[in-house]
Design an enzyme around this catalytic site. Structure first.
Site, mmCIF file in Angstrom:
data_model
loop_
_atom_site.group_PDB
_atom_site.id
_atom_site.type_symbol
_atom_site.label_atom_id
_atom_site.label_comp_id
_atom_site.label_asym_id
_atom_site.label_seq_id
_atom_site.Cartn_x
_atom_site.Cartn_y
_atom_site.Cartn_z
ATOM 1 N N LYS A 1 63.009 56.062 -1.659
ATOM 2 C CA LYS A 1 63.732 55.163 -2.570
ATOM 3 C C LYS A 1 63.404 55.565 -3.995
ATOM 4 O O LYS A 1 62.857 54.794 -4.792
ATOM 5 C CB LYS A 1 63.350 53.702 -2.306
ATOM 6 C CG LYS A 1 64.029 53.106 -1.092
ATOM 7 C CD LYS A 1 65.535 52.908 -1.294
ATOM 8 C CE LYS A 1 65.807 51.784 -2.279
ATOM 9 N NZ LYS A 1 67.282 51.579 -2.464
ATOM 10 N N TYR B 1 50.651 50.192 3.981
ATOM 11 C CA TYR B 1 49.916 49.629 5.107
ATOM 12 C C TYR B 1 48.406 49.750 4.938
ATOM 13 O O TYR B 1 47.640 49.195 5.719
ATOM 14 C CB TYR B 1 50.337 50.299 6.416
ATOM 15 C CG TYR B 1 51.739 49.939 6.864
ATOM 16 C CD1 TYR B 1 52.623 49.283 6.016
ATOM 17 C CD2 TYR B 1 52.185 50.259 8.125
ATOM 18 C CE1 TYR B 1 53.901 48.960 6.409
ATOM 19 C CE2 TYR B 1 53.468 49.935 8.545
ATOM 20 C CZ TYR B 1 54.317 49.299 7.673
ATOM 21 O OH TYR B 1 55.596 48.976 8.083
ATOM 22 N N ASP C 1 62.004 52.541 14.484
ATOM 23 C CA ASP C 1 62.460 51.493 15.399
ATOM 24 C C ASP C 1 63.980 51.506 15.526
ATOM 25 O O ASP C 1 64.527 51.303 16.612
ATOM 26 C CB ASP C 1 61.989 50.119 14.912
ATOM 27 C CG ASP C 1 60.554 49.824 15.316
ATOM 28 O OD1 ASP C 1 59.924 50.708 15.932
ATOM 29 O OD2 ASP C 1 60.066 48.725 15.022
ATOM 30 N N ASP D 1 67.589 53.320 2.549
ATOM 31 C CA ASP D 1 68.485 52.236 2.957
ATOM 32 C C ASP D 1 69.839 52.772 3.402
ATOM 33 O O ASP D 1 70.413 52.307 4.394
ATOM 34 C CB ASP D 1 68.638 51.190 1.846
ATOM 35 C CG ASP D 1 68.977 51.785 0.498
ATOM 36 O OD1 ASP D 1 68.929 53.018 0.351
ATOM 37 O OD2 ASP D 1 69.280 51.004 -0.435
ATOM 38 N N ASP E 1 58.340 53.288 9.598
ATOM 39 C CA ASP E 1 58.185 52.209 10.565
ATOM 40 C C ASP E 1 59.548 51.605 10.901
ATOM 41 O O ASP E 1 59.887 51.383 12.064
ATOM 42 C CB ASP E 1 57.250 51.146 9.986
ATOM 43 C CG ASP E 1 56.776 50.145 11.028
ATOM 44 O OD1 ASP E 1 57.111 50.300 12.218
ATOM 45 O OD2 ASP E 1 56.067 49.199 10.654
#
Length: 387
Positions: free
Chosen positions: A195, A148, A257, A228, A253
């Site tokens: 990851k 970001y 959520d 994931d 992020d």
């Protein structure tokens, strides 16, 4: 301003109500702060200013340099919400102001609890009750690095976002996870989500995380989880991750959520962005200490600006009030008062069958407006403070 050695609690507070329902819910939450001041003698110096779309309208910028300086000087920032359709895809967009404040304050750790404020609302989760019952974890997202930020490339046929992390950026955020875990007896388990199977930055993240925990938090159980697969398991086995999850900006992020969706309403989810690890009661933070003896932070609800209900008195103030509780606990060391605010919100939301008041806004299936729900919370806070 109160200092850590003084008897009077409180400190310097920058209040940025923001856009649409932001000013409405901030207004109601500050009434709770008024009650705490009256009851405890705490003194909060309050400074109101602009950030988001309202700042764009007045200053042609989502946040001014003056406000950025104020955010650095404040003990805590209390934020409402930013954005709305009237600003479209303008650049800078309303939300960019918040990103710039995070970077200026170096509030690198975003904390989002995932639990049910009221057990009576478990049925609102999209997940079956037998699966979601008892879920209780804190998700910590690295807030100031990764994809970001950095030097971005955007061309007609090519785009690139650097996904970079330095050792110091990883160490400081995983220390927050370790410190929070150690505030429990026994220490909470910590999952680090990455990851590492495909990303170099994740392999560095995993290696440094293990180094920090082996050296500084040997009593904490640290586990690795691919981001994931964690996203899937939070749906199928969410209670398996009760404890603390720490991850980078991008994965955080997404996962935050998702964890918000587990409880069935964003109107009940607070968040804190901190400049250091919160100290245990009776101690001081080692990084990011403010003049009130707590840790510098920005506190905001997880929900957005909700322009569809703006100005109608329908917004649920609970998330903003719960963000206030996090602020009291982490930035002002007012642990008892924070507990009382959270208990008051739970009492208001609990069903009458469970001994509560069952006062709920429309997003929770009730008929109460913002003011009615806020007044119920205020009444419970007063009662509990007297007790």
């Amino acid at each position: 301003m109160a200092t850590n050695g003084s008897k009077v609690k409180g400190g310097k507070l920058l209040i940025l109500p923001g856009d649409h329902i932001g000013p409405e819910v901030v207004h109601e939450a500050l009434k709770v702060l008024d009650i705490i001041e009256e009851s405890t003698g705490a003194k909060f110096e309050r400074d109101f200013d602009l950030c988001g779309g309202c700042s764009l309208d007045k200053h042609k910028d989502s946040v001014t340099e003056e406000v950025l300086k104020k955010s650095e000087e404040a003990d805590a920032v209390f934020f409402g919400s930013a954005g709305g359709p009237e600003w479209g895809h303008s650049q800078p967009n309303p939300e960019s102001g918040l990103l710039r404040i995070r970077l200026r304050m170096q509030i690198f750790a975003n904390l989002r609890p995932c639990n049910f404020v009221s057990k009576s609302l478990m049925h609102r989760s999209p997940i079956k009750e037998e699966i979601i019952k008892g879920v209780d974890f804190m998700l910590i997202r690295e807030n100031c690095g990764g994809a970001y930020y950095g030097n971005k490339i955007e061309e007609e046929d090519y785009g690139c976002d650097p996904w970079e992390y330095k050792r110091s950026e990883i160490e400081r955020v995983v220390r927050v996870a370790g410190a929070l875990a150690m505030q429990h007896d026994p220490p909470l388990p910590v999952w680090s989500a990455d990851k590492a199977n495909v990303l170099a930055s994740s392999r560095v993240w995993r290696r440094i995380t293990h180094e920090v925990f082996e050296k500084e938090f040997p009593k904490v159980t640290l586990k690795d989880q691919l981001a994931d697969s964690l996203a899937m398991l939070l749906i199928t086995k969410p209670t398996a991750f009760n404890g603390i999850i720490v991850t980078d900006n991008t994965f955080g992020d997404i996962l935050s959520d998702e964890s918000g969706g587990l409880t069935g309403s964003l109107g009940l989810l607070p968040s804190a962005s901190l400049a250091g690890a919160p100290a245990a009661p009776g101690t001081e933070p080692t990084q990011g200490r403010n003049n009130a003896g707590g840790v510098r932070g920005l506190y905001e609800p997880v929900h957005g600006s909700a322009p569809d209900i703006s100005g109608r008195g329908l917004a649920n103030p609970a998330s903003q009030v719960l963000s206030l509780a996090m602020m009291l606990r982490y930035s002002f060391n007012m642990h008892r008062e924070a507990d009382i605010v959270e208990e008051a919100v739970a009492k208001v939301l609990d069903s009458k069958q469970d001994g509560g008041l069952e006062v709920r806004t429309g997003d929770l299936g009730g008929k109460a407006g913002s003011k009615e729900m806020s007044e119920a919370i205020q009444g419970e806070v007063r009662r509990l403070l007297k007790g």
